[in-house]
Scaffold this motif. Structure first.
Motif, PDB file in Angstrom:
ATOM      1  N   ARG A  47       0.848  -1.242  -0.064  1.00  0.00           N
ATOM      2  CA  ARG A  47       0.247   0.180  -0.127  1.00  0.00           C
ATOM      3  C   ARG A  47       0.942   1.188   0.077  1.00  0.00           C
ATOM      4  O   ARG A  47       0.506   2.224  -0.693  1.00  0.00           O
ATOM      5  N   THR A  48       1.988   1.157   0.890  1.00  0.00           N
ATOM      6  CA  THR A  48       2.868   2.460   0.823  1.00  0.00           C
ATOM      7  C   THR A  48       3.545   2.690  -0.274  1.00  0.00           C
ATOM      8  O   THR A  48       3.447   3.856  -0.699  1.00  0.00           O
ATOM      9  N   VAL A  49       4.089   1.658  -0.939  1.00  0.00           N
ATOM     10  CA  VAL A  49       4.825   1.747  -2.381  1.00  0.00           C
ATOM     11  C   VAL A  49       3.862   2.254  -3.219  1.00  0.00           C
ATOM     12  O   VAL A  49       4.146   3.142  -4.164  1.00  0.00           O
ATOM     13  N   SER A  50       2.693   1.403  -3.634  1.00  0.00           N
ATOM     14  CA  SER A  50       1.835   1.792  -4.518  1.00  0.00           C
ATOM     15  C   SER A  50       1.389   3.269  -4.674  1.00  0.00           C
ATOM     16  O   SER A  50       1.131   3.909  -5.498  1.00  0.00           O
ATOM     17  N   HIS A  51       1.202   3.818  -3.173  1.00  0.00           N
ATOM     18  CA  HIS A  51       0.715   5.146  -3.105  1.00  0.00           C
ATOM     19  C   HIS A  51       1.741   6.058  -3.761  1.00  0.00           C
ATOM     20  O   HIS A  51       1.212   7.120  -4.276  1.00  0.00           O
ATOM     21  N   PHE A  52       3.114   5.879  -3.167  1.00  0.00           N
ATOM     22  CA  PHE A  52       3.996   6.496  -3.890  1.00  0.00           C
ATOM     23  C   PHE A  52       4.016   6.597  -5.567  1.00  0.00           C
ATOM     24  O   PHE A  52       4.188   7.585  -6.029  1.00  0.00           O
ATOM     25  N   LEU A  53       3.954   5.273  -6.021  1.00  0.00           N
ATOM     26  CA  LEU A  53       4.151   5.178  -7.512  1.00  0.00           C
ATOM     27  C   LEU A  53       3.075   5.769  -8.131  1.00  0.00           C
ATOM     28  O   LEU A  53       3.049   6.334  -9.266  1.00  0.00           O
ATOM     29  N   THR A  54       1.808   5.926  -7.522  1.00  0.00           N
ATOM     30  CA  THR A  54       0.657   6.431  -8.278  1.00  0.00           C
ATOM     31  C   THR A  54       0.313   7.836  -8.002  1.00  0.00           C
ATOM     32  O   THR A  54      -0.252   8.558  -8.837  1.00  0.00           O
ATOM     33  N   THR A  55       0.975   8.542  -7.028  1.00  0.00           N
ATOM     34  CA  THR A  55       0.832   9.810  -6.779  1.00  0.00           C
ATOM     35  C   THR A  55       1.863  10.490  -6.518  1.00  0.00           C
ATOM     36  O   THR A  55       2.067  11.916  -6.673  1.00  0.00           O
ATOM     37  N   GLY A  56       3.073  10.145  -6.374  1.00  0.00           N
ATOM     38  CA  GLY A  56       4.132  10.900  -6.254  1.00  0.00           C
ATOM     39  C   GLY A  56       4.489  11.282  -4.752  1.00  0.00           C
ATOM     40  O   GLY A  56       5.753  12.058  -4.638  1.00  0.00           O
ATOM     41  N   GLU A  57       3.620  11.189  -4.164  1.00  0.00           N
ATOM     42  CA  GLU A  57       3.485  11.446  -2.567  1.00  0.00           C
ATOM     43  C   GLU A  57       4.396  10.693  -1.457  1.00  0.00           C
ATOM     44  O   GLU A  57       3.993   9.427  -1.578  1.00  0.00           O
ATOM     45  N   ARG A  58       5.466  11.111  -0.989  1.00  0.00           N
ATOM     46  CA  ARG A  58       6.198  10.254   0.043  1.00  0.00           C
ATOM     47  C   ARG A  58       5.302   9.963   1.462  1.00  0.00           C
ATOM     48  O   ARG A  58       4.682  10.819   1.528  1.00  0.00           O
ATOM     49  N   PRO A  59       5.575   9.142   2.050  1.00  0.00           N
ATOM     50  CA  PRO A  59       5.063   8.883   3.297  1.00  0.00           C
ATOM     51  C   PRO A  59       5.548  10.193   4.223  1.00  0.00           C
ATOM     52  O   PRO A  59       6.798  10.866   3.797  1.00  0.00           O
ATOM     53  N   HIS A  60       5.063  10.587   5.358  1.00  0.00           N
ATOM     54  CA  HIS A  60       5.264  11.870   5.943  1.00  0.00           C
ATOM     55  C   HIS A  60       6.523  11.361   6.883  1.00  0.00           C
ATOM     56  O   HIS A  60       7.292  12.380   7.552  1.00  0.00           O
ATOM     57  N   ARG A  61       6.724  10.187   6.997  1.00  0.00           N
ATOM     58  CA  ARG A  61       7.827   9.889   8.125  1.00  0.00           C
ATOM     59  C   ARG A  61       8.073   8.437   7.461  1.00  0.00           C
ATOM     60  O   ARG A  61       7.650   7.798   6.725  1.00  0.00           O
ATOM     61  N   ASP A  62       9.436   7.895   8.017  1.00  0.00           N
ATOM     62  CA  ASP A  62       9.908   6.592   7.949  1.00  0.00           C
ATOM     63  C   ASP A  62       8.503   5.495   8.461  1.00  0.00           C
ATOM     64  O   ASP A  62       7.893   5.772   9.236  1.00  0.00           O
ATOM     65  N   THR A  63       8.289   4.490   7.388  1.00  0.00           N
ATOM     66  CA  THR A  63       7.527   3.440   7.808  1.00  0.00           C
ATOM     67  C   THR A  63       7.994   2.159   7.813  1.00  0.00           C
ATOM     68  O   THR A  63       8.605   1.641   7.220  1.00  0.00           O
ATOM     69  N   TYR A  64       7.538   1.556   9.236  1.00  0.00           N
ATOM     70  CA  TYR A  64       8.221   0.200   9.370  1.00  0.00           C
ATOM     71  C   TYR A  64       7.062  -0.843   9.163  1.00  0.00           C
ATOM     72  O   TYR A  64       5.808  -0.710   9.863  1.00  0.00           O
ATOM     73  N   CYS A  65       6.822  -1.876   8.227  1.00  0.00           N
ATOM     74  CA  CYS A  65       5.867  -2.624   8.158  1.00  0.00           C
ATOM     75  C   CYS A  65       6.079  -3.996   8.492  1.00  0.00           C
ATOM     76  O   CYS A  65       7.203  -4.701   8.142  1.00  0.00           O
ATOM     77  N   ARG A  66       5.296  -4.538   9.412  1.00  0.00           N
ATOM     78  CA  ARG A  66       5.607  -6.003  10.206  1.00  0.00           C
ATOM     79  C   ARG A  66       5.009  -7.065   9.089  1.00  0.00           C
ATOM     80  O   ARG A  66       3.984  -6.936   8.249  1.00  0.00           O
TER      81      ARG A  66
END
Length: 51
Positions: free
Chosen positions: A32-51
């Motif tokens: 979800r995090t990477v797909s959002h970046f690839l489709t919108t160009g918006e980076r997450p607001h902070r570092d993200t750790y996915c378990r």
């Protein structure tokens, strides 16, 4: 890298094995995090750790 790039970069870490985490490991948070970046160009607001 954090020091070199400063606030221009964020890191997405997925708790998985191997080098191909995106869409290959079944991690909804990472996908979800990477797909959002690839489709919108918006980076997450902070570092993200996915378990």
């Amino acid at each position: 890298m954090r020091e070199a790039l400063g606030r221009r970069a964020v890191m997405v870490t997925v708790d998985a094995t191997g080098h191909d985490s995106y869409l290959a490991e079944g991690n909804a948070c990472g996908d979800r995090t990477v797909s959002h970046f690839l489709t919108t160009g918006e980076r997450p607001h902070r570092d993200t750790y996915c378990r």
